[in-house]
Design a protein around this motif. Structure first.
Motif, PDB file in Angstrom:
ATOM      1  N   ASP A 120       6.075   9.182  -0.595  1.00 47.46           N
ATOM      2  CA  ASP A 120       5.612   8.172   0.355  1.00 47.46           C
ATOM      3  C   ASP A 120       6.774   7.448   1.017  1.00 47.46           C
ATOM      4  OD1 ASP A 120       6.486   6.911  -1.957  1.00 47.46           O
ATOM      5  OD2 ASP A 120       5.060   5.258  -1.778  1.00 47.46           O
ATOM      6  N   ALA A 121       7.955   8.062   1.002  1.00 48.28           N
ATOM      7  CA  ALA A 121       9.169   7.403   1.502  1.00 48.28           C
ATOM      8  C   ALA A 121       9.052   6.978   2.959  1.00 48.28           C
ATOM      9  CB  ALA A 121      10.372   8.330   1.328  1.00 48.28           C
ATOM     10  N   CYS A 122       8.331   7.721   3.772  1.00 43.22           N
ATOM     11  CA  CYS A 122       8.216   7.393   5.190  1.00 43.22           C
ATOM     12  C   CYS A 122       7.372   6.139   5.436  1.00 43.22           C
ATOM     13  CB  CYS A 122       7.616   8.566   5.963  1.00 43.22           C
ATOM     14  SG  CYS A 122       5.949   9.026   5.420  1.00 43.22           S
ATOM     15  N   LEU A 123       6.714   5.642   4.408  1.00 42.15           N
ATOM     16  CA  LEU A 123       5.859   4.469   4.554  1.00 42.15           C
ATOM     17  C   LEU A 123       6.510   3.206   4.010  1.00 42.15           C
ATOM     18  CD1 LEU A 123       2.469   6.043   3.388  1.00 42.15           C
ATOM     19  CD2 LEU A 123       3.359   5.850   5.721  1.00 42.15           C
ATOM     20  N   ARG A 124       7.675   3.336   3.422  1.00 33.97           N
ATOM     21  CA  ARG A 124       8.324   2.171   2.799  1.00 33.97           C
ATOM     22  C   ARG A 124       9.206   1.423   3.809  1.00 33.97           C
ATOM     23  NH1 ARG A 124      10.292   4.923  -2.935  1.00 33.97           N
ATOM     24  NH2 ARG A 124       8.257   5.680  -3.585  1.00 33.97           N
ATOM     25  N   SER A 169       0.165  16.222   0.422  1.00 29.86           N
ATOM     26  CA  SER A 169       1.371  15.879  -0.345  1.00 29.86           C
ATOM     27  C   SER A 169       2.648  15.971   0.486  1.00 29.86           C
ATOM     28  CB  SER A 169       1.497  16.793  -1.569  1.00 29.86           C
ATOM     29  OG  SER A 169       1.667  18.141  -1.174  1.00 29.86           O
ATOM     30  N   LYS A 170       2.605  16.683   1.609  1.00 26.71           N
ATOM     31  CA  LYS A 170       3.784  16.836   2.452  1.00 26.71           C
ATOM     32  C   LYS A 170       3.754  15.923   3.681  1.00 26.71           C
ATOM     33  CE  LYS A 170       4.423  21.697   1.118  1.00 26.71           C
ATOM     34  NZ  LYS A 170       4.503  23.102   1.604  1.00 26.71           N
ATOM     35  N   LEU A 180      -1.495  -1.967   7.541  1.00 26.15           N
ATOM     36  CA  LEU A 180      -1.018  -1.181   6.415  1.00 26.15           C
ATOM     37  C   LEU A 180      -0.313  -2.067   5.385  1.00 26.15           C
ATOM     38  CD1 LEU A 180      -0.718   1.706   5.259  1.00 26.15           C
ATOM     39  CD2 LEU A 180       1.469   1.863   6.481  1.00 26.15           C
ATOM     40  N   SER A 181       0.382  -3.085   5.853  1.00 27.02           N
ATOM     41  CA  SER A 181       1.116  -3.980   4.952  1.00 27.02           C
ATOM     42  C   SER A 181       0.184  -4.792   4.052  1.00 27.02           C
ATOM     43  CB  SER A 181       2.003  -4.929   5.753  1.00 27.02           C
ATOM     44  OG  SER A 181       1.231  -5.701   6.665  1.00 27.02           O
ATOM     45  N   ASP A 182      -1.099  -4.890   4.427  1.00 28.85           N
ATOM     46  CA  ASP A 182      -2.071  -5.643   3.636  1.00 28.85           C
ATOM     47  C   ASP A 182      -2.946  -4.743   2.775  1.00 28.85           C
ATOM     48  OD1 ASP A 182      -1.105  -7.981   4.717  1.00 28.85           O
ATOM     49  OD2 ASP A 182      -2.664  -8.132   6.253  1.00 28.85           O
ATOM     50  N   ILE A 183      -2.660  -3.459   2.764  1.00 30.19           N
ATOM     51  CA  ILE A 183      -3.376  -2.502   1.925  1.00 30.19           C
ATOM     52  C   ILE A 183      -2.488  -2.142   0.749  1.00 30.19           C
ATOM     53  CG2 ILE A 183      -4.402  -0.190   1.811  1.00 30.19           C
ATOM     54  CD1 ILE A 183      -4.936  -0.415   4.827  1.00 30.19           C
ATOM     55  N   ASP A 184      -3.038  -2.148  -0.449  1.00 30.92           N
ATOM     56  CA  ASP A 184      -2.237  -1.805  -1.624  1.00 30.92           C
ATOM     57  C   ASP A 184      -1.552  -0.457  -1.415  1.00 30.92           C
ATOM     58  OD1 ASP A 184      -1.668  -0.660  -4.391  1.00 30.92           O
ATOM     59  OD2 ASP A 184      -2.347  -2.673  -4.902  1.00 30.92           O
ATOM     60  N   PRO A 185      -0.232  -0.370  -1.628  1.00 33.95           N
ATOM     61  CA  PRO A 185       0.498   0.888  -1.412  1.00 33.95           C
ATOM     62  C   PRO A 185      -0.073   2.070  -2.194  1.00 33.95           C
ATOM     63  CG  PRO A 185       2.037  -0.917  -1.724  1.00 33.95           C
ATOM     64  CD  PRO A 185       0.679  -1.465  -2.044  1.00 33.95           C
ATOM     65  N   ASP A 186      -0.753   1.792  -3.300  1.00 35.80           N
ATOM     66  CA  ASP A 186      -1.329   2.887  -4.089  1.00 35.80           C
ATOM     67  C   ASP A 186      -2.447   3.609  -3.331  1.00 35.80           C
ATOM     68  OD1 ASP A 186       0.372   2.679  -6.218  1.00 35.80           O
ATOM     69  OD2 ASP A 186      -0.983   1.477  -7.456  1.00 35.80           O
ATOM     70  N   MET A 187      -3.048   2.944  -2.332  1.00 35.41           N
ATOM     71  CA  MET A 187      -4.089   3.629  -1.552  1.00 35.41           C
ATOM     72  C   MET A 187      -3.485   4.730  -0.694  1.00 35.41           C
ATOM     73  SD  MET A 187      -7.360   3.810  -1.022  1.00 35.41           S
ATOM     74  CE  MET A 187      -7.301   5.587  -0.708  1.00 35.41           C
ATOM     75  N   ALA A 188      -2.375   4.418  -0.021  1.00 35.27           N
ATOM     76  CA  ALA A 188      -1.697   5.446   0.766  1.00 35.27           C
ATOM     77  C   ALA A 188      -1.189   6.559  -0.142  1.00 35.27           C
ATOM     78  CB  ALA A 188      -0.543   4.835   1.553  1.00 35.27           C
ATOM     79  N   ARG A 189      -0.681   6.189  -1.312  1.00 32.55           N
ATOM     80  CA  ARG A 189      -0.198   7.199  -2.259  1.00 32.55           C
ATOM     81  C   ARG A 189      -1.340   8.089  -2.732  1.00 32.55           C
ATOM     82  NH1 ARG A 189       2.907   2.305  -4.944  1.00 32.55           N
ATOM     83  NH2 ARG A 189       4.832   2.343  -3.689  1.00 32.55           N
ATOM     84  N   ALA A 190      -2.508   7.488  -2.958  1.00 36.81           N
ATOM     85  CA  ALA A 190      -3.667   8.278  -3.369  1.00 36.81           C
ATOM     86  C   ALA A 190      -4.096   9.237  -2.266  1.00 36.81           C
ATOM     87  CB  ALA A 190      -4.824   7.349  -3.742  1.00 36.81           C
ATOM     88  N   ALA A 191      -4.035   8.774  -1.011  1.00 34.52           N
ATOM     89  CA  ALA A 191      -4.376   9.656   0.110  1.00 34.52           C
ATOM     90  C   ALA A 191      -3.400  10.817   0.195  1.00 34.52           C
ATOM     91  CB  ALA A 191      -4.373   8.860   1.415  1.00 34.52           C
ATOM     92  N   ILE A 192      -2.119  10.531  -0.003  1.00 37.22           N
ATOM     93  CA  ILE A 192      -1.112  11.594   0.016  1.00 37.22           C
ATOM     94  C   ILE A 192      -1.353  12.570  -1.132  1.00 37.22           C
ATOM     95  CG2 ILE A 192       1.353  12.057  -0.366  1.00 37.22           C
ATOM     96  CD1 ILE A 192       1.930   9.462   1.199  1.00 37.22           C
ATOM     97  N   ALA A 193      -1.641  12.029  -2.322  1.00 36.16           N
ATOM     98  CA  ALA A 193      -1.876  12.883  -3.487  1.00 36.16           C
ATOM     99  C   ALA A 193      -3.112  13.755  -3.310  1.00 36.16           C
ATOM    100  CB  ALA A 193      -2.021  12.018  -4.740  1.00 36.16           C
ATOM    101  N   GLY A 194      -4.160  13.198  -2.722  1.00 37.88           N
ATOM    102  CA  GLY A 194      -5.413  13.925  -2.613  1.00 37.88           C
ATOM    103  C   GLY A 194      -5.558  14.784  -1.380  1.00 37.88           C
ATOM    104  N   GLU A 195      -4.875  14.408  -0.288  1.00 45.69           N
ATOM    105  CA  GLU A 195      -5.122  15.066   0.984  1.00 45.69           C
ATOM    106  C   GLU A 195      -3.920  15.802   1.567  1.00 45.69           C
ATOM    107  OE1 GLU A 195      -8.314  14.850   2.956  1.00 45.69           O
ATOM    108  OE2 GLU A 195      -8.741  14.623   0.820  1.00 45.69           O
TER     109      GLU A 195
END
Length: 224
Positions: free
Chosen positions: A220-224, A71-72, A54-69
């Motif tokens: 995405d606070a739980c991923l930071r 949000s909670k 996960l640390s090698d994946i751009d954080p915007d990918m996880a954010r996009a997954a949260i936004a699209g799939e």
């Protein structure tokens, strides 16, 4: 009758023990193969995947997954009961069937189960969702999700998707690229992230716009 009940109890206890050990193993070991990958293989498709921390994946990918799939994602404990109730109401009204699955539920299904299967699979999915929420935690759930989610025919994970669609690693995805991959996730065998048209283009662009909102709002606070 007593012997049958005792046998059933042993089967249930055996399943519980095996499933806990299985989930515990995947807490530290990348899932090597999934039933969905097996289905692609049996259908004659080669499987492309490249496990990436996960640390090698751009954080915007996880954010996009949260936004699209989901949000909670950072605040629920595996199930978004509001989304599930809303999906049930829409399905009862007829028309296109919609789900209310969280990223945790999708990860449980992708890692341990099979596509389809009706209520039996849903019960198993709920059990494995509870286990991964308890044993893995949010970072590991997102890491596994982004590595084994189907992102195209025979393509699994966002690293393989980034290489296939954009010619570079998932470490430097733009919000637009992350949004397009996220838009493909619900129907990966029918959608393309490269030069998308129609719904995929519109939905991908919407997700890309919401990436910044996810970051600023701390979704995405739980991923930071």
């Amino acid at each position: 009758m007593f012997r049958a009940v005792r046998l059933l109890l042993k089967v249930v206890l055996g399943f519980v023990l095996v499933s806990i050990l299985w989930v515990g193993l995947y807490a530290v070991v990348p899932p090597p193969f999934t039933f969905t990958m097996l289905g692609d293989t049996l259908a004659g498709h080669s499987v492309t995947k490249d496990w990436t921390p996960l640390s090698d994946i751009d954080p915007d990918m996880a954010r996009a997954a949260i936004a699209g799939e989901d949000s909670k994602f950072c605040t629920h404990h595996g199930f978004d009961w509001g989304a599930i109730a809303g999906a049930a109401m829409r399905n009862a009204e007829g028309g296109r069937i919609r789900g209310g699955s969280t990223i945790s539920q999708q990860t449980a299904k992708n890692a341990f189960l099979f596509q389809g299967g009706g209520y039996v699979r849903k019960v198993l999915e709920a059990w494995f969702t509870l286990l991964i929420e308890t044993i893995w935690g949010k970072k590991r759930i997102m890491e596994v999700y982004l590595n084994i989610a189907e992102t195209g025919i025979g393509t699994y994970g966002v690293e393989a998707a980034a290489q296939r669609y954009f010619g570079h690693s998932a470490a430097r995805l733009t919000p637009t690229e992350a949004g397009r991959i996220a838009a493909v996730l619900p129907l990966p065998k029918k959608r393309e992230a490269v030069s998308p048209t129609g719904f995929v283009r519109r939905h991908g662009n919407t997700i890309a716009r919401y990436v910044g909102i996810v970051r600023r709002s701390g979704l995405d606070a739980c991923l930071r």
